[in-house]
Design a protein around this motif. Structure first.
Motif, mmCIF file in Angstrom:
data_model
loop_
_atom_site.group_PDB
_atom_site.id
_atom_site.type_symbol
_atom_site.label_atom_id
_atom_site.label_comp_id
_atom_site.label_asym_id
_atom_site.label_seq_id
_atom_site.Cartn_x
_atom_site.Cartn_y
_atom_site.Cartn_z
ATOM 1 N N GLY A 1 53.235 17.183 29.556
ATOM 2 C CA GLY A 1 54.535 16.987 29.296
ATOM 3 C C GLY A 1 55.610 17.998 28.679
ATOM 4 O O GLY A 1 56.430 17.992 28.262
ATOM 5 N N ARG A 2 55.045 19.189 29.312
ATOM 6 C CA ARG A 2 56.160 20.332 29.237
ATOM 7 C C ARG A 2 56.223 20.978 30.676
ATOM 8 O O ARG A 2 55.284 20.929 31.290
ATOM 9 C CB ARG A 2 55.537 21.450 28.370
ATOM 10 C CG ARG A 2 55.459 21.006 26.668
ATOM 11 C CD ARG A 2 54.528 21.568 25.830
ATOM 12 N NE ARG A 2 53.380 21.597 25.977
ATOM 13 C CZ ARG A 2 52.646 22.599 26.365
ATOM 14 N NH1 ARG A 2 53.186 23.911 26.679
ATOM 15 N NH2 ARG A 2 51.277 22.548 26.716
ATOM 16 N N SER A 3 57.333 21.696 30.619
ATOM 17 C CA SER A 3 57.359 22.532 32.075
ATOM 18 C C SER A 3 56.617 24.112 31.873
ATOM 19 O O SER A 3 56.415 24.602 30.697
ATOM 20 C CB SER A 3 58.805 22.867 32.307
ATOM 21 O OG SER A 3 59.442 23.390 31.296
ATOM 22 N N GLU B 1 61.153 11.896 34.209
ATOM 23 C CA GLU B 1 61.223 12.820 33.338
ATOM 24 C C GLU B 1 62.646 13.253 32.853
ATOM 25 O O GLU B 1 63.474 13.682 33.796
ATOM 26 C CB GLU B 1 60.441 14.031 33.785
ATOM 27 C CG GLU B 1 58.908 13.952 33.942
ATOM 28 C CD GLU B 1 58.035 13.839 32.585
ATOM 29 O OE1 GLU B 1 58.543 14.301 31.624
ATOM 30 O OE2 GLU B 1 56.677 13.528 32.922
ATOM 31 N N VAL B 2 62.770 13.179 31.571
ATOM 32 C CA VAL B 2 64.348 13.572 31.356
ATOM 33 C C VAL B 2 63.980 15.059 30.426
ATOM 34 O O VAL B 2 63.343 15.339 29.622
ATOM 35 C CB VAL B 2 64.681 12.735 30.146
ATOM 36 C CG1 VAL B 2 66.185 13.061 29.749
ATOM 37 C CG2 VAL B 2 64.703 11.143 30.500
ATOM 38 N N LEU B 3 64.532 16.120 31.221
ATOM 39 C CA LEU B 3 64.445 17.365 30.872
ATOM 40 C C LEU B 3 65.979 17.786 30.103
ATOM 41 O O LEU B 3 66.866 17.036 30.267
ATOM 42 C CB LEU B 3 64.481 18.364 32.048
ATOM 43 C CG LEU B 3 63.076 18.178 32.715
ATOM 44 C CD1 LEU B 3 62.943 19.247 33.766
ATOM 45 C CD2 LEU B 3 62.022 18.134 31.636
ATOM 46 N N PRO B 4 66.194 18.946 29.414
ATOM 47 C CA PRO B 4 67.242 19.357 28.624
ATOM 48 C C PRO B 4 68.590 19.151 29.543
ATOM 49 O O PRO B 4 69.575 18.912 29.300
ATOM 50 C CB PRO B 4 67.092 20.651 28.141
ATOM 51 C CG PRO B 4 65.791 20.605 27.710
ATOM 52 C CD PRO B 4 64.881 19.858 28.972
ATOM 53 N N ASP B 5 68.120 19.720 30.949
ATOM 54 C CA ASP B 5 69.312 20.019 31.793
ATOM 55 C C ASP B 5 69.274 18.965 32.928
ATOM 56 O O ASP B 5 70.173 19.058 33.743
ATOM 57 C CB ASP B 5 69.319 21.606 32.209
ATOM 58 C CG ASP B 5 68.058 21.712 32.988
ATOM 59 O OD1 ASP B 5 66.920 21.101 32.817
ATOM 60 O OD2 ASP B 5 68.082 22.684 33.732
#
Lengths: 273, 312
Positions: free
Chosen positions: B307-309, B261-265
């Motif tokens: 697909g979201r936190s 999973e690629v998250l913004p940070d």
């Protein structure tokens, strides 16, 4: 440290809890607990109509000569306006309780949300609030009637019905005011309440007889609820009761009952969404 | 007549709730067994609170079937509310009453005798460690104390079912632990608890079973452990790259883990062994600023499902 209490925190009750009968009395009981600590506020509520009576009735009356009622009965000015003050203070007290107080509890304190999470129903809240307002008004009105009697401002045995009449006025205004409050969006909307009360107070044949107005205006004044209350009280304390009194009573009863029903229904739709 | 010791306390079938055109709850099925701690996990706006309000019998059902303690909230609202305890999300304590009066007066709303209300108030103040504040004002209480008092208030009528809407939202970590401790003790006494939360740690600590809610529907159901096993790997390796380097690193790391999973940070790499994945990451010449290996949590389950936190 005390050891944990042996009583279980949770009762795994399998028998159903009995329903609350007369839930509205529990609503009043809460208000009573609050006022028990603020009894001074309760007492000062009595002063306002008394100040009016003294300032206008005693001060102004000295300048106004005695006159006669429409049926020819002579009357002093103080005795003329005292029943109007009684009606107006019953109105003011009821409106104050049922507007600002109800709005605060409805929108800010969320008290009614809390009550509705229990077996209490919207009707219990509406009835409880109005009965409390009525009870408080009754104490003030009773004191006022006693002062009128003591000051010799009454001239009829009908006067003893002035108290129930004041309660009826309180009921009518409390019901309607609570119903209107459920439609208020913000504190600014209460300006409209003031806008309605002030002219009613000044022009509902409170300070001078209805006959002062020209015919057309007379009908407008007669349509207002405060006029109905003033006319009823004045008829009782001056002993000039006629058949119109039945109309006044009917008007006020309908106003209160309709208001109460609207208020209960609105609390239901606002909070039980 | 169903057996009262095993019949579900809450049973919902195809339950929906709409406000005008907006459908907040889109057909959910639930069964809450006696003695169970059942959770609704999901972000704000997932439909948790709308569901809770229906279960609390203060919000009419739009469609579907709902039974609480075997009763229909449409017709038996007062009977249901008499037997449940409700701890709302916002503090709704009565600021015109003292701490103890809040409990006594609340008990009176249930039609309990004055004596029973006073006795209950004292027991519960003891339970939530507020006995020394009994005569104090509500405004003088801290956020954690207010929440504990609200929980105490929800227990006044000895409820068969306790509903907690976001019980620790807005509390500092220390206050949260005190509340959790108390809820855990309640659970031990056998009370049935239904709670909503958007904190995965809260759900893991308190819930025997939970449903993950997203956009008004149930995305998954199970115990915290089975959900993690079903929807995530045993471990997660988190790598933090410099600003803007995520995409490049993600390309390079392709295929190293079971799932990525690629998250913004940061980038999350799901695998049974986080350390092994990190070794492989270094072997491919990726140089993260920092790394972390941890066990999978419900947060990962949620991320996988939606697909979201969870977020705030």
């Amino acid at each position: 440290m005390t050891p944990p209490t042996p009583t279980p925190i949770l009762g795994l009750r399998l028998t159903p809890m009995p329903l609350v009968r007369g839930g509205w009395t529990r609503v009043i009981e809460r208000t009573f607990v609050v006022y028990r600590k603020a009894w001074l506020v309760f007492l000062t509520g009595m002063l306002e109509p008394l100040f009016y009576l003294l300032s206008i009735g005693v001060g102004l009356a000295a300048l106004v000569p005695a006159f006669t009622l429409s049926d020819g009965t002579p009357i002093g000015y103080t005795a003329f306006i005292a029943p109007a003050m009684l009606a107006a203070s019953a109105m003011n007290g009821a409106i104050f309780d049922s507007t600002y107080g109800v709005f605060f509890r409805l929108k800010y304190q969320k008290l009614y949300d809390v009550m509705l999470a229990t077996p209490l129903r919207p009707r219990d809240i509406a009835v409880g609030e109005i009965v409390w307002s009525l009870g408080r008004g009754t104490v003030y009105s009773a004191a006022f009637v006693l002062i009128m009697v003591a000051m010799d401002l009454t001239s009829s045995w009908w006067t003893w019905l002035a108290l129930p009449a004041a309660m009826l006025i309180g009921f009518a205004f409390a019901g309607m005011a609570m119903a209107l409050t459920t439609f208020m969006r913000s504190w600014q909307d209460f300006e409209f309440v003031q806008l309605a009360i002030m002219p009613m107070f000044l022009f509902s044949a409170t300070f001078y007889p209805l006959a002062t107005y020209p015919e057309g205006l007379r009908l407008v004044v007669q349509a207002t609820p405060l006029y109905q209350g003033v006319a009823l009280e004045r008829a009782l304390t001056t002993g000039t009761v006629g058949v119109e009194a039945v109309g006044h009573v009917a008007y006020l009863v309908v106003m209160g009952v309709v208001g109460l029903r609207i208020a209960a229904h609105r609390i239901d739709t606002l909070l039980l969404r | 007549m169903p057996d009262p010791t095993t019949a579900p306390l809450v049973r919902a079938r195809a339950l929906t709730k709409s406000y005008g055109d907006f459908q907040a709850v889109r057909g959910i099925d639930i069964d809450v067994a006696p003695g169970e701690a059942f959770g609704f996990l999901g972000p704000n706006g997932a439909g948790k609170s709308s569901t809770m309000r229906m279960v609390a019998a203060v919000s009419p059902v739009t469609s579907g079937e709902l039974r609480i303690l075997g009763l229909d909230p449409a017709t038996d609202g007062p009977q249901i509310r008499a037997q449940i305890g409700v701890c709302p999300q916002e503090d709704t304590l009565d600021t015109e009453l003292t701490v103890r009066e809040n409990l006594v007066v609340y008990g009176r709303y249930f039609g309990m005798s004055r004596q029973r209300c006073r006795q209950r108030a004292d027991e519960l103040l003891e339970f939530v460690h507020l006995a020394d504040k009994a005569g104090g004002k509500i405004t003088a209480l801290s956020g954690g104390m207010k929440r504990r008092l609200t929980i105490a208030r929800s227990l006044v009528n000895e409820p068969r079912l306790l509903l907690l809407d976001e019980p620790t939202t807005g509390l500092d970590p220390q206050a949260r632990h005190v509340v959790w401790d108390q809820l855990y003790r309640l659970k031990q006494t056998g009370v049935t608890i239904v709670l909503t939360t958007h904190y995965m740690d809260e759900a893991e600590q308190l819930c025997d079973r939970l449903v993950v809610m997203d956009q008004g529907a149930i995305a998954a159901e199970g115990s915290p452990r089975t959900l993690i096993e079903a929807y995530s790997t045993r471990e997660v390796a988190e790598i933090r790259m410099g600003v803007g380097d995520n995409a490049v690193a993600a390309d390079k790391a392709e295929g190293l883990a079971e799932r990525m999973e690629v998250l913004p940070d940061r980038i999350l790499l799901y695998a049974d062994s986080g350390d092994a994945v990190l070794e492989a990451v270094h072997a491919r010449g990726i140089r993260p600023q920092s790394t972390l290996v941890r066990r999978s949590t419900l947060e990962d389950v949620f991320l996988r499902l939606t697909g979201r936190s969870l977020g705030e």
